[in-house]
Design a protein around this motif. Sequence first.
Motif, PDB file in Angstrom:
ATOM      1  N   MET A   1       0.840  -1.173   0.000  1.00 52.63           N
ATOM      2  CA  MET A   1       0.000   0.000   0.000  1.00 52.63           C
ATOM      3  C   MET A   1       0.886   1.237   0.000  1.00 52.63           C
ATOM      4  SD  MET A   1      -3.062   0.950   2.598  1.00 52.63           S
ATOM      5  CE  MET A   1      -2.362   1.965   3.869  1.00 52.63           C
ATOM      6  N   SER A   2       0.563   2.206  -0.805  1.00 55.21           N
ATOM      7  CA  SER A   2       1.321   3.438  -0.893  1.00 55.21           C
ATOM      8  C   SER A   2       0.809   4.436   0.148  1.00 55.21           C
ATOM      9  CB  SER A   2       1.180   4.023  -2.292  1.00 55.21           C
ATOM     10  OG  SER A   2       1.883   5.229  -2.385  1.00 55.21           O
ATOM     11  N   ILE A   3       1.719   5.129   0.784  1.00 56.32           N
ATOM     12  CA  ILE A   3       1.357   6.134   1.779  1.00 56.32           C
ATOM     13  C   ILE A   3       0.990   7.413   1.041  1.00 56.32           C
ATOM     14  CG2 ILE A   3       2.185   7.513   3.716  1.00 56.32           C
ATOM     15  CD1 ILE A   3       4.183   5.230   4.257  1.00 56.32           C
ATOM     16  N   THR A   4      -0.176   7.953   1.312  1.00 52.27           N
ATOM     17  CA  THR A   4      -0.580   9.174   0.630  1.00 52.27           C
ATOM     18  C   THR A   4       0.210  10.350   1.164  1.00 52.27           C
ATOM     19  OG1 THR A   4      -2.319   9.710   2.210  1.00 52.27           O
ATOM     20  CG2 THR A   4      -2.942   8.309   0.338  1.00 52.27           C
ATOM     21  N   SER A   5       0.461  11.308   0.291  1.00 53.28           N
ATOM     22  CA  SER A   5       1.242  12.473   0.696  1.00 53.28           C
ATOM     23  C   SER A   5       0.503  13.307   1.734  1.00 53.28           C
ATOM     24  CB  SER A   5       1.601  13.317  -0.526  1.00 53.28           C
ATOM     25  OG  SER A   5       0.433  13.770  -1.172  1.00 53.28           O
ATOM     26  N   ASP A   6      -0.825  13.229   1.769  1.00 50.85           N
ATOM     27  CA  ASP A   6      -1.584  13.989   2.764  1.00 50.85           C
ATOM     28  C   ASP A   6      -1.228  13.565   4.186  1.00 50.85           C
ATOM     29  OD1 ASP A   6      -2.884  15.467   0.863  1.00 50.85           O
ATOM     30  OD2 ASP A   6      -4.721  14.276   0.904  1.00 50.85           O
ATOM     31  N   VAL A   7      -0.968  12.297   4.395  1.00 53.33           N
ATOM     32  CA  VAL A   7      -0.644  11.804   5.729  1.00 53.33           C
ATOM     33  C   VAL A   7       0.735  12.304   6.161  1.00 53.33           C
ATOM     34  CG1 VAL A   7      -0.233   9.723   7.113  1.00 53.33           C
ATOM     35  CG2 VAL A   7      -2.091   9.761   5.442  1.00 53.33           C
ATOM     36  N   ILE A   8       1.648  12.404   5.229  1.00 50.96           N
ATOM     37  CA  ILE A   8       3.032  12.777   5.528  1.00 50.96           C
ATOM     38  C   ILE A   8       3.243  14.287   5.473  1.00 50.96           C
ATOM     39  CG2 ILE A   8       5.434  12.438   4.820  1.00 50.96           C
ATOM     40  CD1 ILE A   8       4.553   9.808   5.487  1.00 50.96           C
ATOM     41  N   ARG A   9       2.391  14.992   4.740  1.00 49.13           N
ATOM     42  CA  ARG A   9       2.560  16.436   4.558  1.00 49.13           C
ATOM     43  C   ARG A   9       2.765  17.126   5.907  1.00 49.13           C
ATOM     44  NH1 ARG A   9      -1.593  17.769   0.988  1.00 49.13           N
ATOM     45  NH2 ARG A   9      -0.155  17.053  -0.578  1.00 49.13           N
ATOM     46  N   GLY A  10       3.708  18.031   5.957  1.00 46.01           N
ATOM     47  CA  GLY A  10       4.004  18.734   7.192  1.00 46.01           C
ATOM     48  C   GLY A  10       5.069  18.051   8.029  1.00 46.01           C
ATOM     49  N   HIS A  11       5.520  16.891   7.605  1.00 48.86           N
ATOM     50  CA  HIS A  11       6.520  16.146   8.366  1.00 48.86           C
ATOM     51  C   HIS A  11       7.822  15.962   7.590  1.00 48.86           C
ATOM     52  CE1 HIS A  11       3.512  15.364  11.385  1.00 48.86           C
ATOM     53  NE2 HIS A  11       2.697  14.983  10.425  1.00 48.86           N
ATOM     54  N   THR A  12       7.955  16.648   6.478  1.00 49.11           N
ATOM     55  CA  THR A  12       9.161  16.516   5.660  1.00 49.11           C
ATOM     56  C   THR A  12      10.405  16.937   6.433  1.00 49.11           C
ATOM     57  OG1 THR A  12       7.868  16.907   3.664  1.00 49.11           O
ATOM     58  CG2 THR A  12      10.250  17.189   3.486  1.00 49.11           C
ATOM     59  N   GLU A  13      10.332  18.083   7.115  1.00 51.54           N
ATOM     60  CA  GLU A  13      11.492  18.572   7.849  1.00 51.54           C
ATOM     61  C   GLU A  13      11.943  17.606   8.938  1.00 51.54           C
ATOM     62  OE1 GLU A  13       8.975  20.546   6.925  1.00 51.54           O
ATOM     63  OE2 GLU A  13       9.886  22.252   5.883  1.00 51.54           O
ATOM     64  N   PRO A  14      11.028  17.114   9.790  1.00 59.69           N
ATOM     65  CA  PRO A  14      11.508  16.167  10.805  1.00 59.69           C
ATOM     66  C   PRO A  14      12.041  14.868  10.205  1.00 59.69           C
ATOM     67  CG  PRO A  14       9.147  16.632  11.117  1.00 59.69           C
ATOM     68  CD  PRO A  14       9.653  17.509  10.029  1.00 59.69           C
ATOM     69  N   ILE A  15      11.492  14.441   9.074  1.00 62.27           N
ATOM     70  CA  ILE A  15      12.002  13.235   8.416  1.00 62.27           C
ATOM     71  C   ILE A  15      13.450  13.461   7.979  1.00 62.27           C
ATOM     72  CG2 ILE A  15      11.804  11.805   6.335  1.00 62.27           C
ATOM     73  CD1 ILE A  15       8.701  12.165   6.641  1.00 62.27           C
ATOM     74  N   ILE A  16      13.718  14.626   7.403  1.00 67.72           N
ATOM     75  CA  ILE A  16      15.086  14.954   6.976  1.00 67.72           C
ATOM     76  C   ILE A  16      16.006  15.067   8.185  1.00 67.72           C
ATOM     77  CG2 ILE A  16      16.527  16.749   5.924  1.00 67.72           C
ATOM     78  CD1 ILE A  16      14.122  17.295   4.017  1.00 67.72           C
ATOM     79  N   LEU A  17      15.557  15.759   9.230  1.00 64.23           N
ATOM     80  CA  LEU A  17      16.376  15.897  10.434  1.00 64.23           C
ATOM     81  C   LEU A  17      16.690  14.527  11.043  1.00 64.23           C
ATOM     82  CD1 LEU A  17      14.742  19.015  12.136  1.00 64.23           C
ATOM     83  CD2 LEU A  17      16.927  18.919  10.902  1.00 64.23           C
ATOM     84  N   ALA A  18      15.703  13.649  11.086  1.00 63.79           N
ATOM     85  CA  ALA A  18      15.925  12.302  11.626  1.00 63.79           C
ATOM     86  C   ALA A  18      17.011  11.587  10.831  1.00 63.79           C
ATOM     87  CB  ALA A  18      14.624  11.498  11.600  1.00 63.79           C
ATOM     88  N   HIS A  19      16.974  11.741   9.521  1.00 67.25           N
ATOM     89  CA  HIS A  19      17.993  11.107   8.679  1.00 67.25           C
ATOM     90  C   HIS A  19      19.373  11.693   8.978  1.00 67.25           C
ATOM     91  CE1 HIS A  19      19.478   8.918   5.190  1.00 67.25           C
ATOM     92  NE2 HIS A  19      20.248   9.971   5.011  1.00 67.25           N
ATOM     93  N   LEU A  20      19.435  13.008   9.120  1.00 64.62           N
ATOM     94  CA  LEU A  20      20.724  13.663   9.344  1.00 64.62           C
ATOM     95  C   LEU A  20      21.284  13.399  10.739  1.00 64.62           C
ATOM     96  CD1 LEU A  20      20.164  17.025   7.462  1.00 64.62           C
ATOM     97  CD2 LEU A  20      21.510  15.043   6.712  1.00 64.62           C
ATOM     98  N   LEU A  21      20.451  12.954  11.668  1.00 62.85           N
ATOM     99  CA  LEU A  21      20.963  12.541  12.973  1.00 62.85           C
ATOM    100  C   LEU A  21      21.932  11.373  12.830  1.00 62.85           C
ATOM    101  CD1 LEU A  21      17.771  12.716  15.209  1.00 62.85           C
ATOM    102  CD2 LEU A  21      19.820  14.133  15.437  1.00 62.85           C
ATOM    103  N   GLU A  22      21.756  10.589  11.772  1.00 61.52           N
ATOM    104  CA  GLU A  22      22.606   9.424  11.525  1.00 61.52           C
ATOM    105  C   GLU A  22      23.924   9.817  10.872  1.00 61.52           C
ATOM    106  OE1 GLU A  22      20.209   6.740   9.210  1.00 61.52           O
ATOM    107  OE2 GLU A  22      18.603   6.759  10.687  1.00 61.52           O
ATOM    108  N   GLY A  23      24.012  11.041  10.352  1.00 53.62           N
ATOM    109  CA  GLY A  23      25.244  11.500   9.711  1.00 53.62           C
ATOM    110  C   GLY A  23      24.944  12.408   8.536  1.00 53.62           C
ATOM    111  N   ASP A  24      25.948  13.141   8.101  1.00 53.86           N
ATOM    112  CA  ASP A  24      25.802  14.042   6.970  1.00 53.86           C
ATOM    113  C   ASP A  24      25.407  13.256   5.727  1.00 53.86           C
ATOM    114  OD1 ASP A  24      26.867  15.661   8.896  1.00 53.86           O
ATOM    115  OD2 ASP A  24      28.587  16.326   7.715  1.00 53.86           O
ATOM    116  N   SER A  25      24.640  13.900   4.855  1.00 56.90           N
ATOM    117  CA  SER A  25      24.185  13.218   3.648  1.00 56.90           C
ATOM    118  C   SER A  25      23.809  14.245   2.597  1.00 56.90           C
ATOM    119  CB  SER A  25      22.995  12.317   3.973  1.00 56.90           C
ATOM    120  OG  SER A  25      22.750  11.402   2.926  1.00 56.90           O
TER     121      SER A  25
END
Length: 107
Positions: A1-25
């Motif tokens: 099942m594909s996750i709709t963008s409406d559910v994720i909208r507004g969470h792009t920044e924390p998703i990126i920050l979470a990734h960068l906690l693991e290291g520069d990218s």
Amino acid sequence: MSITSDVIRGHTEPIILAHLLEGDSYGYQINKEIMEKTNNSYELKEATLYTAFRRLEQAQLIISYWGDQEVGARRRYYAITEKGREAYQDYKKDWENAKAIIDTLLK
């Protein structure tokens, strides 16, 4: 099942920050790993990703720098700042609160 963008909208920044906690990218790698972690259920559009990078950098939550690759195109790397680490914790608390409310309302 594909996750709709409406559910994720507004969470792009924390998703990126979470990734960068693991290291520069860099952008392509971040998006690739998001796809891998979600079994290809979610992909950030390039415009969305780079718009989020600009917002995060303007807010001083991340910094960017050019990599020094000797082969291939130069990559712009992103690193989380201390302010970004604090913002991530705030985002995470907000998400946990919202999730608890939604879970209660949908039961």
